[in-house]
Motif scaffolding. Structure first.
Motif, PDB file in Angstrom:
ATOM      1  N   GLY A  62      15.765   7.709  46.247  1.00  0.00           N
ATOM      2  CA  GLY A  62      14.617   7.898  45.361  1.00  0.00           C
ATOM      3  C   GLY A  62      13.536   8.691  46.049  1.00  0.00           C
ATOM      4  N   LEU A 108      14.199   3.634  44.578  1.00  0.00           N
ATOM      5  CA  LEU A 108      14.849   3.215  43.348  1.00  0.00           C
ATOM      6  C   LEU A 108      15.164   1.724  43.314  1.00  0.00           C
ATOM      7  CD1 LEU A 108      17.250   6.198  42.634  1.00  0.00           C
ATOM      8  CD2 LEU A 108      14.815   5.946  42.171  1.00  0.00           C
ATOM      9  N   TYR A 109      15.212   1.094  44.464  1.00  0.00           N
ATOM     10  CA  TYR A 109      15.343  -0.361  44.520  1.00  0.00           C
ATOM     11  C   TYR A 109      14.777  -0.841  45.853  1.00  0.00           C
ATOM     12  CZ  TYR A 109      19.756   1.115  46.756  1.00  0.00           C
ATOM     13  OH  TYR A 109      20.701   1.731  47.530  1.00  0.00           O
ATOM     14  N   HIS A 123      25.211  -1.844  44.357  1.00  0.00           N
ATOM     15  CA  HIS A 123      23.914  -1.197  44.177  1.00  0.00           C
ATOM     16  C   HIS A 123      24.070   0.290  44.460  1.00  0.00           C
ATOM     17  CE1 HIS A 123      24.014  -2.650  48.442  1.00  0.00           C
ATOM     18  NE2 HIS A 123      23.652  -1.388  48.663  1.00  0.00           N
ATOM     19  N   GLY A 177      22.087   4.546  43.714  1.00  0.00           N
ATOM     20  CA  GLY A 177      21.044   5.357  43.101  1.00  0.00           C
ATOM     21  C   GLY A 177      21.358   6.836  43.165  1.00  0.00           C
ATOM     22  N   ASN A 234      19.246  10.683  42.897  1.00  0.00           N
ATOM     23  CA  ASN A 234      18.030  11.486  42.843  1.00  0.00           C
ATOM     24  C   ASN A 234      18.472  12.942  42.691  1.00  0.00           C
ATOM     25  OD1 ASN A 234      15.303  12.117  42.968  1.00  0.00           O
ATOM     26  ND2 ASN A 234      15.198  12.070  45.195  1.00  0.00           N
ATOM     27  N   GLN A 287      16.420  10.467  37.919  1.00  0.00           N
ATOM     28  CA  GLN A 287      16.520   9.381  38.884  1.00  0.00           C
ATOM     29  C   GLN A 287      17.043   8.133  38.182  1.00  0.00           C
ATOM     30  OE1 GLN A 287      12.474   9.069  40.447  1.00  0.00           O
ATOM     31  NE2 GLN A 287      13.047  10.249  42.245  1.00  0.00           N
ATOM     32  N   GLY A 333      18.650   4.112  39.338  1.00  0.00           N
ATOM     33  CA  GLY A 333      19.014   3.211  40.423  1.00  0.00           C
ATOM     34  C   GLY A 333      19.239   1.803  39.914  1.00  0.00           C
ATOM     35  N   ASN A 366      19.518  -2.106  41.554  1.00  0.00           N
ATOM     36  CA  ASN A 366      19.345  -2.927  42.741  1.00  0.00           C
ATOM     37  C   ASN A 366      20.502  -3.898  42.927  1.00  0.00           C
ATOM     38  OD1 ASN A 366      18.201  -4.257  44.951  1.00  0.00           O
ATOM     39  ND2 ASN A 366      17.178  -5.740  43.652  1.00  0.00           N
TER      40      ASN A 366
END
Length: 414
Positions: A124, A154-155, A237, A239, A241, A255, A257, A259
């Motif tokens: 992120g 993002l997380y 998990h 993500g 970007n 973006q 994501g 978690n």
């Protein structure tokens, strides 16, 4: 004598070559932000002044060893003298990053081995892209914060671990990380090992950064004399970007994501595969840059923990205690083509329609905010001075004293 001088010269040359690794370079970055906002639990005019600052530094030993440190401090009220009250602490301090990265060069490739603690190159953030490819930042100004260099993530990540990155010739890099995520302490999972893979690349005018990871929480079966440790669930998990397009004309930032996506071993129960909205980050921002003015439009879904760090959303989160996530749309009209002599000035305004999902008593409800946030920035004293004012127009009639907020901040590199 000549032979002695020649040997001495060769020895000195060899010595200098040997200590070239030890030649050090230092650079750093720091920032401070002060904000004014009325106390939301007060029915009267009771402004509160918050403050936060970060300090980041890097020592570069000849391009081979990089030592980095970053620290963050926040004060809930900078004029409150009772900062050491243990029951209601006024301020907090956090080590954002302490890391050591060693670079090994081989034929047609570079290898980076890192030991780290803290918020190290989270997905992120564009730190990984900047450090590997030397690109300019691609992050959105809507998610700006003064929490540190990394910016939006993002997380939640506060890791203790080791990483390896492989960067061959060309615009591609891949890495693996093994770590414990201390940000999962509230879920009682801060001692769980995480294994992540990461890939990043520049493709034409586009930049992409992707990571995916696995966590395996386990527990022991203490019912038997011979206790067994078994995996109770699988957690995923990850993500993405991704900036696509020409940032000087039109581009789009994507973006997304997650978690924690939980898959339990018992697949017969549909409730075993689940994902919670408070663990999801989603953001898309088309950007159009003109000769004198630019327009960014965005749709977003942010966890409250992330939104409370953002300059243009933090007051929405504070306005409604118990917020789990915030979603909505934003339009940013701005320009950085103004000059006072040789000094560059930027002006803009965010208009944000935000919906806060609040669950204070177990019953979901949605609170609506419509915020107009003009802002300005000026390059001065070797840094950037910025200021913003935000007004929640939906509070003007019923709670005018709670409708406003203002910030002033300064960032500089040294």
């Amino acid at each position: 004598m000549k032979r002695f001088l020649c040997v001495a010269a060769l020895s000195i040359s060899a010595a200098f070559n040997a200590i070239a690794f030890e030649q050090t370079y230092f650079n750093g970055y720091t920032g401070f932000l002060a904000g004014v906002q009325n106390e939301y639990d007060s029915d009267d005019f009771d402004p509160c002044t918050t403050g936060e600052t970060f300090l980041a530094g890097q020592i570069d030993f000849g391009g081979r060893l990089f030592l980095r440190g970053e620290f963050y401090t926040r004060a809930n009220d900078i004029f409150d003298c009772d900062a050491l009250n243990e029951d209601q602490p006024n301020s907090n301090f956090r080590v954002e990053e302490v890391s050591a990265t060693y670079k090994i060069n081989s034929t047609h490739a570079s290898h980076y081995v890192s030991l780290y603690y803290g918020n190290f190159e989270p997905i992120g953030s564009d730190l990984f892209l900047q450090r590997q490819f030397g690109i300019k930042p691609i992050r959105s100004s809507f998610t700006d914060s003064f929490h540190g260099l990394a910016g939006a993530r993002l997380y939640p990540l506060y890791a203790q671990g080791i990483g390896y990155t492989f960067h061959p010739e060309g615009d591609f890099a891949a890495g693996v990380n093994l770590y414990k995520n201390k940000a999962a302490k509230e879920d009682g999972q801060d001692d769980i090992l995480n294994f992540d893979i990461r890939m990043a690349s520049l493709i034409g005018n586009s930049a992409i950064d992707f990571t995916a990871g696995l966590a395996l929480p386990s527990e022991s079966n203490e019912g038997d004399d011979d206790a067994l440790i078994y995996i109770k669930e699988i957690q995923l998990h990850g993500g993405l970007n991704f900036l696509v397009g020409n940032r000087n004309t039109t581009s789009v930032l994507f973006q997304v994501g997650v978690n924690k996506f939980i898959t339990r071993k018992d697949t017969s129960d549909s409730e075993n595969d689940r994902i919670d909205l408070k663990d999801v980050w989603a953001f898309v921002e088309p950007r159009a840059n003109g000769k004198y003015m630019s327009i960014d439009t965005a749709g977003f879904l942010f966890p409250a923990e992330a939104a409370q760090d953002m300059i243009f959303l933090r007051n929405v989160v504070r306005r409604y205690p118990g917020t789990e996530n915030v979603f909505g749309a934003n339009i940013n009209i701005h320009t950085d083509k103004l000059y006072a002599g040789a000094t560059r000035i930027s002006l803009g305004a965010h208009t944000t329609l935000a919906f806060s999902r609040v669950d204070p008593d177990g019953d979901d409800k949605i609170e609506t905010s419509l915020c107009i946030s003009p802002y300005a920035g000026i390059d001065i004293l070797g840094g950037s001075l910025s200021a913003s004012v935000s007004v929640n127009t939906l509070d003007l009639a019923d709670d005018p004293e709670k409708s406003y907020s203002a910030t002033i901040g300064f960032k500089t590199q040294f």
